[in-house]
Structures are given as C-alpha cells and as structure tokens.
Design a protein around this motif. Structure first.
Motif, PDB file in Angstrom:
ATOM      1  N   PRO A 104      27.476  41.257  36.522  1.00 47.86           N
ATOM      2  CA  PRO A 104      28.252  42.435  36.487  1.00 47.86           C
ATOM      3  C   PRO A 104      28.888  42.398  36.815  1.00 47.86           C
ATOM      4  N   GLU A 106      33.161  44.760  37.417  1.00 52.96           N
ATOM      5  CA  GLU A 106      33.766  46.782  37.274  1.00 52.96           C
ATOM      6  C   GLU A 106      34.499  46.892  36.267  1.00 52.96           C
ATOM      7  N   LEU A 108      37.243  48.119  36.187  1.00 54.99           N
ATOM      8  CA  LEU A 108      38.243  47.993  36.233  1.00 54.99           C
ATOM      9  C   LEU A 108      39.030  46.563  36.219  1.00 54.99           C
ATOM     10  N   ASP A 187      34.257  34.723  42.252  1.00 52.00           N
ATOM     11  CA  ASP A 187      33.319  35.928  42.099  1.00 52.00           C
ATOM     12  C   ASP A 187      33.563  36.701  43.076  1.00 52.00           C
ATOM     13  N   GLU A 188      33.556  36.638  43.677  1.00 52.62           N
ATOM     14  CA  GLU A 188      33.566  37.710  45.432  1.00 52.62           C
ATOM     15  C   GLU A 188      35.262  37.951  45.166  1.00 52.62           C
ATOM     16  N   PRO A 189      35.957  39.234  44.799  1.00 52.71           N
ATOM     17  CA  PRO A 189      36.850  39.207  45.410  1.00 52.71           C
ATOM     18  C   PRO A 189      37.553  39.113  47.124  1.00 52.71           C
ATOM     19  N   ARG A 217      43.898  51.297  44.914  1.00 50.28           N
ATOM     20  CA  ARG A 217      42.763  50.791  45.721  1.00 50.28           C
ATOM     21  C   ARG A 217      41.372  50.689  44.471  1.00 50.28           C
ATOM     22  N   GLY A 218      40.697  49.655  45.485  1.00 51.62           N
ATOM     23  CA  GLY A 218      39.534  49.144  45.108  1.00 51.62           C
ATOM     24  C   GLY A 218      39.734  47.998  43.414  1.00 51.62           C
TER      25      GLY A 218
END
Lengths: 227, 457
Positions: A104, A106, A108, A187-189, A217-218
């Motif tokens: 999955p 995001e 953004l 894959d993991e920021p 942000r984010g």
C-alpha cells in the motif's frame, strides 16, 4: 493540470486514486482491464498513466506497458506493484523513465511521483546551471553559491541539493530522495533523511532570509523560491 | 477396555495370524511324523511276516499242525498268531483266532479285524491256501500301532490345546498392552486438542516403534507450542501497539468534537489523527514486510551485491546521526576487495541500517559503533559492534521476537519490529543472526550458514 489514466481492476482502489488525483488538480480517466486501458492509452492523449501490475484478463500491467512502448507511445507510466512482485523488470522501470510504487502507498507519495513524471516530460534537463532564488549550482563544476557566496558541500549533500533543485516547487518524499540520492529502495521512510536535510539546510540557508527548503508534514520536502 | 477394541488391535490380530500359521505348520509336521512312524511299524511287521511265513507255507499240513499246536501251547497271548483253518474256516491247529471273514489276497500281508469273546482285535497277517483247501494264517497283533496312534493323537491334542491357549493368552496380553498404550496416546491427544498445549504423548523411554513415533510427535508439539506462544505474543503486541495510538486518536477527535470552534482547530485535530494513523499503518506495513520476507518470494529479485559497498553506503547514511551523538561510526574490514553476496541490496542496506540505528540509539554519547566485514573461508560475517550497555543474555532470544521491547528501550521511539525484520532479512539471505557480548557493549553478527550460491549474473 494533466489528464491521468488509471488502469486498475479494483474499483475501490481506483476510486481512491481518482479522488486523490482530482484533489491534486488532475483530470482523471479510469479503465478496469489491461485491454481496455491499452485501447484508451493508445487512442487518447494522457499526461501520465497509473498502471496496476496485476490485472485480470490475461494482460498484466507490464504487458500493457510493453505493448504501449512497442507502438511508440512514450506516455510516462507509474506502475503499482505488490512488494513481493518487485523484480528486475519492475526495478528496470526507473531506467526507462517510468517509475513504480509498492502497495500500500500513501497518496502524497503517488502524487509526488506523478508530478515528477509529468515534469520530466515537459522539461528536458539540458541545463548546466540550476537556479532557485539566489541559490545556484553549477552542474559542470559542481559548485554551489548562495547570493554569490560559495558554499562547501559534502558530495552526498551536493547530490541531495541537486535533486531538490531539479524539482523546484515540487514535493519530494523521503523515499524518493532516498532512491535518487542513495540509490536504495527503502519502503519504510526513515527520519535519518531529515538529519541530512537539516545539515544541508544549515549550510545553504541564510539567517533572516525566508527558508528555501520547507518541510511538508508527513510527506517530505519542497524547495522553492520564497514568495 | 472392551473385547471389540482388543479384537481390533493390530498386534492382537498379528498374534492370531502367527498362531494360525504355527498351528498349520505343527499339523503338517505331526502328519509327516505320523506317516513315517506308521510306515516304519508296518514295515517291521511285514519283515517279521516275511521271515516266519515261507517255512510253514512250504511244509505239509501235518507238520504245520504240529508246529502250530506247539506254538499255541507255549504262547497263550494273541500277539503272534499261527493258525491253520480247514476249508470251512474251522480252526484245525494254532492260536484260537477266528478266521477273518474277508481275506482280500493270499500270500500278501493284509490288515484284518476279528471278533472273539466280545473283543475286537486288529491284526496284520499273511494267508496261504494249501493244496487241500486248508488256509494257513500267520499274523501279528496291531496293538502296538494302535497304542502308538493313541499316544500320538493325545500328544497332538494336548500340544494343540496348550499352543492355542498360550497363543491366545499372549495375543491378549500384547493386544491389551497396545490398546492401553494407544488409549493413553489418544487421551493425551484429546487433552492437547482441547487446549492443554503443554501436554506430551506418554513414552516409556524404550526405543520401541510407538516410542519413536511419540518422540517425533512430541518434537512437533514443542514447535507448535512455541509458534502458538509467538502468535499470541504477536497478537498481544499488535493489540497493545494499536490500542495506544487508537486511544490517542479517539481522545483527540472527541476533544475536537467537544471544543473545536474554528476550522483551524478541526484541521489541527485531523492532522494529529492522520499522524497517529500513519504510525499505526507503519506498524502494519512492517509486519507485512516481515511476513513477506519470511515467504521467500523476494529471492526472485536477488542479484550479486557488493556488501562492502552497501556497508559504506549505510555508514555514510548514518554518519550525521552518529555525529550528533558524537559517536564514532566506522567500517572495519579484513581485506579490500569487494565482498559479493547473492541478495537484495536494498534489504541488506535495510538490515544493516536497522542494526546501526539500534547501536547508535543504545550507545551513550562519545561511544563507538563499528561495522565489521569478514570474508572468511567458512563464509561471510557481518558484525555490528557497539560500546553501549549490551543486551543481557536472558534477553537475547526475546529481542528477536516481534514487538518485544526491553526495559531500556521501552521509552525510545520504535515499534519493536526492527530486529525481527533484520532476522527475517538474514534468513532470506541464508545468514544466521547471533547476539554476542562485546564487553562492553553488544555485537550482533550475521553469519553465512552455507556457501554462497553462484551469483545470478
């Protein structure tokens, strides 16, 4: 901003993507099968295609892309793939000017990557000097100046800045920076990127002047000239 | 235990089968012995007859009468019989044996029965018809053969009864023993199925077939128990790790509902909720990644990777973080050539990054973190050594479990999945993760467990 074709068999996912892209200002068309998607991509004009790798009906995403390219269609494509289906062919997409994103994801991340794909086509990168406000880098001599003042950067800081300068006014996510500057796929920021960016910031920002690199942000960062 | 259960046990049936086979073999043996012995006795009689018969047969009637009468006078018994009958069957001389009614053949031995004074007698004899029509009969009582027959049959019956009796007893004992053991095993399994996972199959400590099976099954049960505990740990971990952020999200949203007056306040509440949910999703993604890695499907994307390059990149990536804590982060390598491994560069980067991240997190300021690469003959060794407070020996296995947080790390950011992820990546690359004491600090090593596969390129 641009017309985007979404080729995705899952209606729920397709609707969510369409909503996110519409909110981002794009015009959206959708196709549910590889065949249908190929037909639309070949007959209509699109700025970019969001293509699911796994499609029902005997024609998967990479087959659609290969057929499209065989007919000389150069529309940039963003392939959505399950993490386990990321193989050499998917990784090779970046070399061909396309991109991929693992599910999955995001939204953004999706819009940021699409923006880069859309821009890549409209602005061929032939410049030797990149300039944002009074920040300037010379791609040939690899020197950086801010308001005429020379700035010393470490090689990795230089590449990070170059990447940001190549996409002025665009959101670049941490994973995009990690891929482009460090050439690994994460894959993991990771917030280690933030440490690098803050180091870079300390070197290029001038006290009192509005900052050039801003945090989204984010999501990631955006480099643009102060309004 | 019911009889029907006994009859169904395999060992009881097997014992019965062997009993039947043994019975048949005994019968055959007995029959053979009987025939052989019988033939021997008959042959003995025939030999005697052959010796005694020719002389009287060739003599005159008068001579015969005299010698037979003399014999009869000396031998009252009917064991050896010498009789001379007249043509009408009347006894002329010799032992008082009535003439057999059916003389089948003359001059050849034959068996016959006679009835005299309420006594049935069986004889084998040889008869000869004289020229005058008189019949000479020489015979021997078959008492001996009858005795032999009787003894033989009684032996056979007693032996048979004893064999069958003992065999049935043995079969019952063996069958009952097996049935009882199977009942014990079945009971143990029922208990396990009904939830008592710590129970094991009973074993007698011998190397019998059931014991061997019980041993294997018990090993499997150990694994299942461990996995169940792990699943429970993961489930508890997920529940706990989700409850905290979800509670915060709920509290934030409820607060916004109660007090937020302006669009800005609502927007801030939504931002907070999105931030928390992103964290939750991150936990889930990490779990899914581990599951996916354990699947092994990512091996398809493997290619030749230079570990030295990856290590350099990771160190360069983490340098600013280490600098902030004034930690010396360095690479130590035995030789200078590339160290090739068939794998996924991004995953290897991820694994090393996780280990370095942990090492920096748990090493006090002005400490040292060293990445050691060694290309020994027995395989590649990657070691991440720090000068932190180390991991206590009892905790070393636990830290690899998903969601495990040690006392020291409980309040640092993270989801307790890092080492589980590293462990999964290591397994995917046929590396074994070990946590060792570096005194001071801790050394986590990834060791190649088997020679590298030939690279795909």
């Amino acid at each position: 901003m641009a017309r985007i074709l979404i080729i995705e068999d899952d209606a729920g996912t397709a609707n969510e993507i369409a909503a996110a892209l519409t909110d981002h200002g794009h015009e959206v068309a959708a196709a549910g099968t590889g065949r249908d998607g190929l037909l639309r991509a070949a007959t209509e004009e699109f700025g970019a295609v969001v293509l699911d790798r796994m499609l029902p009906g005997g024609m998967d995403g990479l087959a659609v892309l290969a057929t499209l390219r065989a007919t000389g269609n150069e529309v940039p494509v963003l392939v959505l793939s399950a993490l386990s289906a990321v193989d050499e062919r998917v990784r090779g997409l970046k070399a061909g000017g396309d991109d991929y994103l693992t599910k999955p994801f995001e939204f953004l991340e999706l819009t940021a990557r699409l923006d880069v794909l859309l821009r890549r086509r409209t602005s061929p990168q032939r410049e030797t000097v990149l300039r944002v406000a009074d920040l300037e880098i010379d791609l040939l001599t690899q020197t950086v100046t801010r308001a005429g003042q020379s700035i010393e950067l470490l090689p990795r800081e230089y590449r990070l800045l170059e990447y940001l300068m190549r996409h002025p006014g665009q959101v670049v996510t941490r994973t995009m920076m990690f891929e482009e500057v460090w050439h690994y796929r994460y894959d993991e920021p990771t917030n280690v990127i933030d440490v690098h960016v803050s180091k870079l910031r300390r070197k290029i920002e001038i006290a009192g002047a509005p900052p050039l690199i801003q945090t989204v942000r984010g999501a990631g960062y955006i480099l643009h000239a102060p309004d | 235990m019911r009889l029907i259960d006994l009859l169904r046990t395999g060992s009881f049936r097997l014992a019965l089968l062997f009993l039947a086979l043994f019975g048949i073999a005994s019968m055959v043996l007995f029959g053979f012995l009987y025939l052989q012995t019988h033939e021997f006795v008959i042959a003995n009689i025939d030999a005697w007859l052959g010796r005694e018969a020719p002389k009287p047969f060739r003599s005159s009637v008068a001579e015969i009468e005299r010698s037979f009468a003399a014999h009869a006078a000396n031998n009252q018994g009917m064991e050896h019989v010498f009789v001379l009958y007249g043509p009408d069957g009347q006894i002329l001389a010799g032992n008082p044996l009535p003439m057999p009614t059916d003389i089948a053949t003359f001059d050849r031995p034959f068996n016959f029965q006679t009835q005299a004074e309420e006594r049935r007698m069986r004889h084998r004899g040889i008869a000869h018809r004289m020229e005058g029509g008189d019949i000479v009969l020489i015979a021997q009582d078959m008492y001996e053969t009858r005795e032999f027959d009787e003894a033989f049959i009684s032996t056979m019956l007693w032996g048979g009864a004893l064999t069958v009796g003992l065999g049935l007893l043995g079969a019952t004992l063996v069958g009952a023993g097996t049935a009882r053991r199977l009942d014990d095993v079945a009971l143990a399994i029922q208990r396990i199925v009904s939830g008592d996972l710590s129970r094991r199959l009973p074993s007698r400590g011998t190397a019998g077939d059931l014991d061997r099976l019980a041993h294997v099954v018990n090993g499997m049960l150990d694994d299942i128990e461990r996995l169940m505990h792990e699943v429970k740990g993961v489930a508890d971990g997920i529940a706990h790790d989700l409850r905290t952020p979800l509670t915060r999200i709920l509290a934030g949203l409820e607060r916004a509902q109660r007090r937020a007056a302006s669009p800005e306040a609502y927007a801030a509440a939504i931002d907070d909720a999105i931030f928390e949910i992103r964290g939750v999703l991150k936990t889930f993604s990490a779990l899914l990644r581990i599951a996916e890695l354990e699947d092994g499907a990512r091996r398809m994307g493997f290619s030749a990777v230079d570990l030295r390059q990856v290590a350099r990149d990771v160190i360069e990536f983490y340098e600013p973080v280490a600098e902030e804590k004034e930690i010396l982060l360095q690479l130590s390598c035995t030789d200078s050539g590339p160290i090739m491994l068939n794998g996924d560069a991004s995953l290897l980067f991820d694994a090393m990054a996780n280990l370095i991240d942990n090492a920096i997190k748990f090493t006090p300021a002005r400490g040292r973190v060293t990445v050691e690469l060694d290309h020994a003959a027995e395989g590649i060794v990657i070691g991440i050594k720090d000068t932190g407070h180390g991991i206590a020996a009892p905790e070393r296995e636990a830290v690899l479990r998903r969601f495990y947080r040690s006392e020291q790390s409980r309040h640092t950011p993270g989801n307790g999945l890092g080492l589980a992820l590293v462990s999964a990546i290591a397994r995917l690359h046929d590396l074994t993760l070990a946590i060792e004491d570096a005194s001071p600090g801790c050394c986590i090593t990834l060791r190649q467990t088997r020679p590298a596969l030939p690279s795909m390129i």
